[in-house]
Write an enzyme that holds these catalytic residues in place. Structure first.
Site, PDB file in Angstrom:
ATOM      1  CB  CYS A   1    -119.602  26.152  47.265  1.00  0.00           C
ATOM      2  SG  CYS A   1    -120.597  26.659  46.092  1.00  0.00           S
TER       3      CYS A   1
ATOM      4  NE  ARG B   1    -114.822  22.546  48.090  1.00  0.00           N
ATOM      5  CZ  ARG B   1    -114.837  21.083  47.621  1.00  0.00           C
ATOM      6  NH1 ARG B   1    -113.731  20.539  47.502  1.00  0.00           N
ATOM      7  NH2 ARG B   1    -115.979  20.674  46.826  1.00  0.00           N
TER       8      ARG B   1
ATOM      9  CD1 TRP C   1    -115.561  29.796  41.299  1.00  0.00           C
ATOM     10  CD2 TRP C   1    -116.843  28.332  40.402  1.00  0.00           C
ATOM     11  NE1 TRP C   1    -115.272  29.815  39.815  1.00  0.00           N
ATOM     12  CE2 TRP C   1    -116.041  29.023  39.242  1.00  0.00           C
ATOM     13  CE3 TRP C   1    -118.156  27.767  40.077  1.00  0.00           C
ATOM     14  CZ2 TRP C   1    -116.417  28.525  38.154  1.00  0.00           C
ATOM     15  CZ3 TRP C   1    -118.532  27.520  38.724  1.00  0.00           C
ATOM     16  CH2 TRP C   1    -117.336  28.004  37.660  1.00  0.00           C
TER      17      TRP C   1
ATOM     18  CG  ASN D   1    -120.676  21.836  46.750  1.00  0.00           C
ATOM     19  OD1 ASN D   1    -120.763  22.383  45.596  1.00  0.00           O
ATOM     20  ND2 ASN D   1    -119.731  21.031  46.957  1.00  0.00           N
ATOM     21  N   GLY D   2    -123.853  22.422  44.980  1.00  0.00           N
ATOM     22  CA  GLY D   2    -124.327  21.432  44.087  1.00  0.00           C
ATOM     23  C   GLY D   2    -125.511  22.190  43.391  1.00  0.00           C
TER      24      GLY D   2
ATOM     25  CD  GLU E   1    -100.038  21.928  33.160  1.00  0.00           C
ATOM     26  OE1 GLU E   1    -101.103  21.638  32.718  1.00  0.00           O
ATOM     27  OE2 GLU E   1     -99.851  22.440  34.373  1.00  0.00           O
TER      28      GLU E   1
ATOM     29  CE  LYS F   1    -100.528  25.275  36.312  1.00  0.00           C
ATOM     30  NZ  LYS F   1    -100.950  24.026  35.736  1.00  0.00           N
TER      31      LYS F   1
ATOM     32  CD  GLU G   1    -104.547  27.396  36.154  1.00  0.00           C
ATOM     33  OE1 GLU G   1    -105.533  27.242  36.595  1.00  0.00           O
ATOM     34  OE2 GLU G   1    -103.672  26.492  35.965  1.00  0.00           O
TER      35      GLU G   1
ATOM     36  CG  HIS H   1     -99.436  22.182   8.772  1.00  0.00           C
ATOM     37  ND1 HIS H   1     -99.070  21.535   7.458  1.00  0.00           N
ATOM     38  CD2 HIS H   1     -98.567  21.048   9.597  1.00  0.00           C
ATOM     39  CE1 HIS H   1     -98.394  20.624   7.320  1.00  0.00           C
ATOM     40  NE2 HIS H   1     -97.942  20.360   8.671  1.00  0.00           N
TER      41      HIS H   1
ATOM     42  CE  LYS I   1    -106.084  22.395  43.567  1.00  0.00           C
ATOM     43  NZ  LYS I   1    -105.029  22.619  42.528  1.00  0.00           N
TER      44      LYS I   1
HETATM   45  O1  M6R Z   1    -109.101  18.011  40.228  1.00  0.00           O
HETATM   46  P1  M6R Z   1    -108.700  17.506  38.929  1.00  0.00           P
HETATM   47  O2  M6R Z   1    -107.468  17.159  38.789  1.00  0.00           O
HETATM   48  O3  M6R Z   1    -109.695  16.915  38.190  1.00  0.00           O
HETATM   49  O4  M6R Z   1    -108.901  19.209  38.167  1.00  0.00           O
HETATM   50  C1  M6R Z   1    -108.801  19.102  36.843  1.00  0.00           C
HETATM   51  C2  M6R Z   1    -108.550  20.567  36.293  1.00  0.00           C
HETATM   52  O5  M6R Z   1    -109.653  21.089  36.565  1.00  0.00           O
HETATM   53  C3  M6R Z   1    -107.514  21.237  36.829  1.00  0.00           C
HETATM   54  O6  M6R Z   1    -106.294  20.511  36.459  1.00  0.00           O
HETATM   55  C4  M6R Z   1    -107.134  22.588  36.194  1.00  0.00           C
HETATM   56  O7  M6R Z   1    -106.913  22.589  34.950  1.00  0.00           O
HETATM   57  C5  M6R Z   1    -106.092  23.240  36.963  1.00  0.00           C
HETATM   58  N1  M6R Z   1    -106.738  24.695  37.529  1.00  0.00           N
HETATM   59  C6  M6R Z   1    -104.862  23.660  36.031  1.00  0.00           C
HETATM   60  O8  M6R Z   1    -103.837  24.234  36.898  1.00  0.00           O
END
Ligand code: M6R
Length: 631
Positions: free
Chosen positions: A16, A41, A89, A115-116, A500, A504, A507, A523, A626
């Site tokens: 959070c 966050r 979150w 947070n935690g 990647e 993208k 998400e 395959h 994030k």
């Molecule tokens: O902060 P980090 O780079 O460790 O985060 C890793 C992933 O959570 C992050 O890259 C996530 O996959 C992104 N939302 C992708 O766009």
């Protein structure tokens, strides 16, 4: 003021955004502005508490911060100069008004944001109930509010109360609290979750991330593990949970970016701004790391050359987009250093009892520096004696703190949940580490390092070129808004790029998107191909490794023959692929290993535009946050 009953069931608050303020301004305004910066966050609910008129007033609301602001517009809180706030979150427990923070004790004198996860909250709760506390929910945070209230009534000091309470807590947590009987004090505590102090002039701040207070001060103090901080207008006092003064052990630093870096700067979304910032981010990450003779000077990599020369295995751990950067790094490291390299999802790593020792170099890649899976993986690696090098974008975050060395990426703050500029800079940092290892170990000689470095230093301009030609990609994306599935194919370093691109799209556009190694098509996945199915193919340069190029051109023909609509990302001037591309996206020529730096950019733009066309929230996609600070 809200302090309603919560639905039954455990409610956890693992990642959070937290803000605390004491000073001469309106605490509510400062806290709300900070929360706006931290909403990345988590954005399931938000809440604030301020100390005013000898009491404590709080408000909280499910949904985005805007809901809370609307609530506050209708029912304003009294004005005060001390306050805290939270944006959440949720994992367990729905994102309801009642589950939002802050949580209060029964008399409503203490407010806590968290947070935690407090792992022993059930036992503490039972104990509190026995002593007559009426807890209204089963949230772990509420237990802390009650414990603080109880201890405060005997010692009359919030910082001391926090220390005593923290000694009883198990788990990972950041806590920030205020008490109506100490109206000029905010207290914070940290174990495993981030908390930074912003040191102002006659005012001080606490936040999960410097972005929350960067508009007021760029002077920060990084809190250490198991520390409590007491914030007054003119004083910041740090102690360990046991009360030992920690002022000598805290790390003060100057934040080298300013408030404008954390603003949208005229773009509709942070993601668009961050995509556009990539040339600068790439250039900044290279800056100062190459000397006049073309050699690498990675002074930050404090692992001695003698140790690096003995390394017999490299293991890269990361999650999500950072994992894709790590997959690409494997090709570079093995090619330039001839050291065997594995890239592994951090969440899987420690559970398979990996073979590690003093000769293993573990590279942990993380934008936030707080990803719990990556943190746990690096801790496991260090326990086995491995040396850990972090590649990280967030100064002072937990992953670099706990690593043997860190190479910072200089992307600046990345706010959009979907990672873009952090990815490109992670790639640059990985290439630098690979070349540096090659330099130290003598597998890559000065002139060879120099020539790759020269190519790398031109990359920023090439990324810029790609950005200038993105209009057809945006048009194409809009035309595909009603599709359900998009597939992505690549070979060699193009394979992680395909993964990647698919990530993208998932998400941001909430579409079924999958990336495959093109050679794997036959395959199984080729059965998915049907008429007009969009398939994005990342094609390597026709120069040099032309076998790779020719093979993927064959793959394109195979899927096209089965009805796929081919969207091809290829090097400018690659005429061999043109006849098989229904849509051709050209990128500047680069060496094969560096191609991901230019080939990923159109995929970011594609996903962003598709998300917009489908009416989705670009910066804050559903169900995501994030920083993922839970395993
Ligand atoms: O902060 P980090 O780079 O460790 O985060 C890793 C992933 O959570 C992050 O890259 C996530 O996959 C992104 N939302 C992708 O766009």
């Amino acid at each position: 003021m809200t302090h309603g009953r919560r639905p039954p069931g455990r409610t956890l608050h693992p990642m959070c955004g937290i803000v605390g303020y004491v000073g001469g301004q309106s605490a509510l305004d400062v806290v709300l502005a900070g929360l706006r910066r931290l909403e990345y966050r988590g954005y399931d609910s938000a809440g604030v508490a301020v100390l005013a008129d000898g009491g404590l007033a709080a408000a909280k609301k499910a949904g985005k911060l805007a809901n809370l602001e609307k609530e506050l517009a209708g029912r304003p809180l009294p004005s005060g100069a001390t306050g805290i706030g939270h944006t959440r979150w949720a994992t367990h427990g729905g994102p309801t008004d009642a589950n939002a923070h802050p949580h209060l004790d029964n008399p409503g004198r203490v407010a806590v944001v968290h947070n935690g996860i407090i792992e022993n909250f059930a036992a503490l709760r039972a104990e509190l109930a026995e002593r007559g506390h009426a807890l209204e929910s089963e949230t772990d945070t509420e237990v802390v509010a009650h414990l603080l209230s109880e201890v405060f009534s005997s010692c009359g000091d919030l910082a001391e109360s926090m220390r005593q309470v923290c000694r009883r807590l198990e788990g990972a947590f950041t806590l920030v609290a205020v008490h109506a009987d100490e109206p000029d004090v905010v207290v914070g505590a940290r174990r495993n979750s981030p908390l930074v102090v912003g040191v102002g002039d006659g005012e001080n701040f606490l936040a999960s991330d410097v972005a929350a207070f960067i508009a007021h001060t760029r002077e920060a103090i990084e809190l250490g593990q198991d520390q409590v901080v007491e914030l007054r207008r003119d004083r910041v006092t740090v102690t360990g949970f046991d009360g030992t003064p920690a002022d000598d052990a805290v790390r003060a630093y100057h934040v080298d970016w300013d408030a404008s870096a954390a603003e949208k700067g005229g773009y509709d979304y942070f993601m668009l701004k961050e995509i556009a910032e990539q040339p600068r981010a790439v250039a900044d990450t290279l800056l100062g790391r190459i000397d006049a003779a073309g050699s690498l000077t990675l002074d930050e990599v404090r692992i001695p050359a003698s140790v690096l020369r003995e390394v017999d295995k490299v293991v890269i751990v990361a999650c999500g987009t950072a994992y894709h950067a790590g997959m690409i790094a494997k090709y570079a490291i093995e090619h330039w250093t001839r050291i065997p390299c594995e890239t592994e999802l951090a969440s899987e790593f420690r559970y398979r009892d990996p073979i590690l020792d003093q000769r293993t170099l573990v590279i942990a890649i993380s934008q936030s520096g707080e990803t719990m899976d990556t943190l746990m993986a690096l801790r496991h690696a260090r326990e086995q004696g491995a040396n850990v090098l972090a590649i990280c974008n967030t100064n002072g975050s937990t992953i670099p703190r706990e690593s043997d060395a860190v190479l910072y990426t200089h992307a600046g703050p990345e706010v959009a949940v979907a990672s873009t500029k952090a990815f490109l800079t992670q790639l640059v940092a990985c290439y630098l580490v690979a070349l540096y290892l090659g330099q130290v170990r003598g597998t890559k000689w000065g002139d060879e390092v120099g020539s790759v470095v020269r190519e790398l230093s031109e990359i920023a301009g090439e990324v810029e070129e790609v950005l200038e030609t993105m209009e057809p990609v945006r048009e194409l994306a809009r035309s595909l808004a009603d599709k359900n599935t998009v597939l992505f194919l690549g070979r060699h370093v193009g394979y992680p790029v395909a993964l990647e691109g698919a990530l993208k799209l998932k998400e941001l556009a909430y579409m079924h998107a999958e990336g495959f190694a093109a050679g794997e098509l036959k395959h199984g996945p080729i059965a998915l191909i049907e008429d007009d199915l969009p398939v994005v193919v990342v094609v390597p340069s026709p120069r040099g490794r032309s076998v790779l190029h020719d093979k993927i051109v064959s793959n394109i023909q195979e899927i096209r023959a089965r009805g796929a609509r081919t969207i091809v990302i290829a090097e400018r001037g690659d005429e061999a692929v043109r006849p098989y591309a229904d849509h051709l996206i050209e990128v500047p020529p680069t060496p094969v290993l560096l191609q991901p730096l230019v080939a990923t950019v159109p995929l970011q733009v594609f996903a962003c535009e598709l998300a917009t066309a489908r009416g989705n929230e670009v910066d804050q996609p559903r169900n995501l946050a994030k920083s993922v600070t839970v395993e």
